[in-house]
Design an enzyme around this catalytic site. Structure first.
Site, short mmCIF file in Angstrom:
data_model
loop_
_atom_site.label_atom_id
_atom_site.label_comp_id
_atom_site.label_asym_id
_atom_site.label_seq_id
_atom_site.Cartn_x
_atom_site.Cartn_y
_atom_site.Cartn_z
N HIS A 96 0.81 -1.22 0.00
CA HIS A 96 0.00 0.00 0.00
C HIS A 96 0.85 1.27 0.00
CE1 HIS A 96 0.31 -0.23 4.52
NE2 HIS A 96 0.27 1.09 4.41
N ASP A 129 0.27 -7.53 1.47
CA ASP A 129 0.70 -6.15 1.70
C ASP A 129 2.22 -6.02 1.70
OD1 ASP A 129 0.23 -3.46 1.93
OD2 ASP A 129 0.20 -3.47 4.11
N SER A 209 4.48 2.78 7.71
CA SER A 209 4.22 1.59 6.90
C SER A 209 5.42 1.22 6.06
CB SER A 209 3.02 1.84 5.97
OG SER A 209 1.84 2.02 6.70
#
Length: 357
Positions: A96, A129, A209
């Site tokens: 992402h 992910d 992230s």
């Protein structure tokens, strides 16, 4: 009352007099030696003790990058983090983080020394992910990978990344729990993104992230992927840290990352069942069993409830998916199965398959 009033007046006068005296004395005497006049050391003399947060930061910071995703026309579409895994520019991050540059967008890495480089996407695994990107660079400092299989709950960890674009940010905490089923990238409504995560109370915010979660030896044990946001009610929201962060275990990330480098894609581990996600049963209620899959070959039928994978208790459909994906294709697991009422318990062996994604 008169006596109290008089006493109060005396105290007030004394206070005022002392205050006035102190002001006059300060105004008329500049010979006092203060801390401002003391000589400062030539440099900070603090030494990082082995196993300290400072020692971990010193070791890991050179292996962490900020990733800036730019969409069509060069407009910024997000900032994340990445982990250097080779001297010649391979970097592991979240899917992402890079998805914001899909199409005509671009990705730029900012290294710990301030240098920048364009990034090319090597491969992505949206269901996990994870993504691998590559910079045209040499002489980088790759991170040291650890082992996430037996991380103790309560052990110290450090998270490093670029929360809200603040590169090189270091926070610390502990492992709060393991084997947490969460949806990668904060997606909801589909089990295609469920992963088996490490939970930590180290402060993780949007922008962390793709950055590393490391143990106190400076070894990467997880890739930060999601946070719990009370505002959204699900992991991955945009609120600040509330002490509920989730990281992809490095054992899983290493297996997927190697496949992405070698093939540009990766296999998703599957049991070959569709399960109920409403939580109406204690366990994973099987609602569909495609023929020819691992579950069908093991004798699993529609209406069965899977309550264990090996020794791990299964309380929901998401927990079953997360448990299965913690294994590699080709591994054999023992499933404990009951009927809907919890009776007729039995165990079966199933050899997990891999689906190219």
């Amino acid at each position: 009352m008169a006596g109290v009033t008089a006493l109060a007046a005396v105290v007030g006068l004394l206070g005022g007099g002392l205050g006035s005296y102190a002001v006059n004395q300060w105004s008329g005497d500049t010979s006092s030696v203060t801390s401002f006049d003391q000589p400062k050391p030539a440099s900070n003399t603090g030494t990082a003790e082995p196993g300290s947060v400072q020692a971990v930061a010193d070791k890991v910071l050179p292996s962490v990058v900020q990733i800036q995703a730019r969409g069509f026309g060069g407009a910024s579409s997000g900032t994340g983090s990445g982990i250097i895994i080779s001297e010649d520019g391979y970097i592991l991050t979240n899917n992402h983080v890079v998805s914001g540059a899909e199409g005509s967008g671009s990705l730029v890495a900012r290294f710990n020394d301030g240098k920048t480089a364009r990034l090319e996407v090597v491969g992505t695994a949206p269901w996990s992910d994870l993504a691998v990107v590559k910079a045209d660079a040499q002489g980088l400092t790759p991170a040291t990978l650890g082992n996430s299989e037996d991380v103790p709950v309560g052990s110290g960890v450090v998270a490093i990344g670029s929360p809200y674009g603040l590169s090189g940010t270091v926070t610390s905490g502990i492992i709060s729990a393991t084997d947490r089923p969460v949806r990668a990238g904060g997606e909801s409504g589909s089990q295609s993104t469920v992963l088996n995560a490490l939970q930590t109370d180290a402060a993780i915010n949007p922008g962390n992230s793709g950055g590393p979660l490391v143990n106190m030896d400076g070894q990467v044990i997880g890739i930060n992927s999601a946070i719990y946001s009370p505002g959204s009610g699900s992991p991955g929201g945009q609120a600040g840290s509330v002490g509920l962060g989730f990281a992809i275990p490095v054992d899983h990330a290493q297996r997927i990352g190697k496949q992405l480098i070698e093939d540009g894609s990766a296999e998703r581990t599957t049991l070959g069942v569709t399960v109920d996600i409403t939580g109406r049963t204690s366990g994973a209620l099987v609602v569909e069993v495609p023929s020819g899959g691992p579950a069908a070959k093991a004798g699993i039928e529609r209406g069965d409830v899977i309550t264990k994978v090996d020794d791990r208790l299964i309380n929901s459909g998401d927990e079953l998916v997360a448990a299965v994906r913690s294994h590699a294709p080709g591994e054999t697991v023992t499933l404990t199965v009951t009927d809907r009422q919890g009776g007729n318990e039995r165990t079966v062996q199933a050899t997990l398959a891999g689906t190219e994604m």
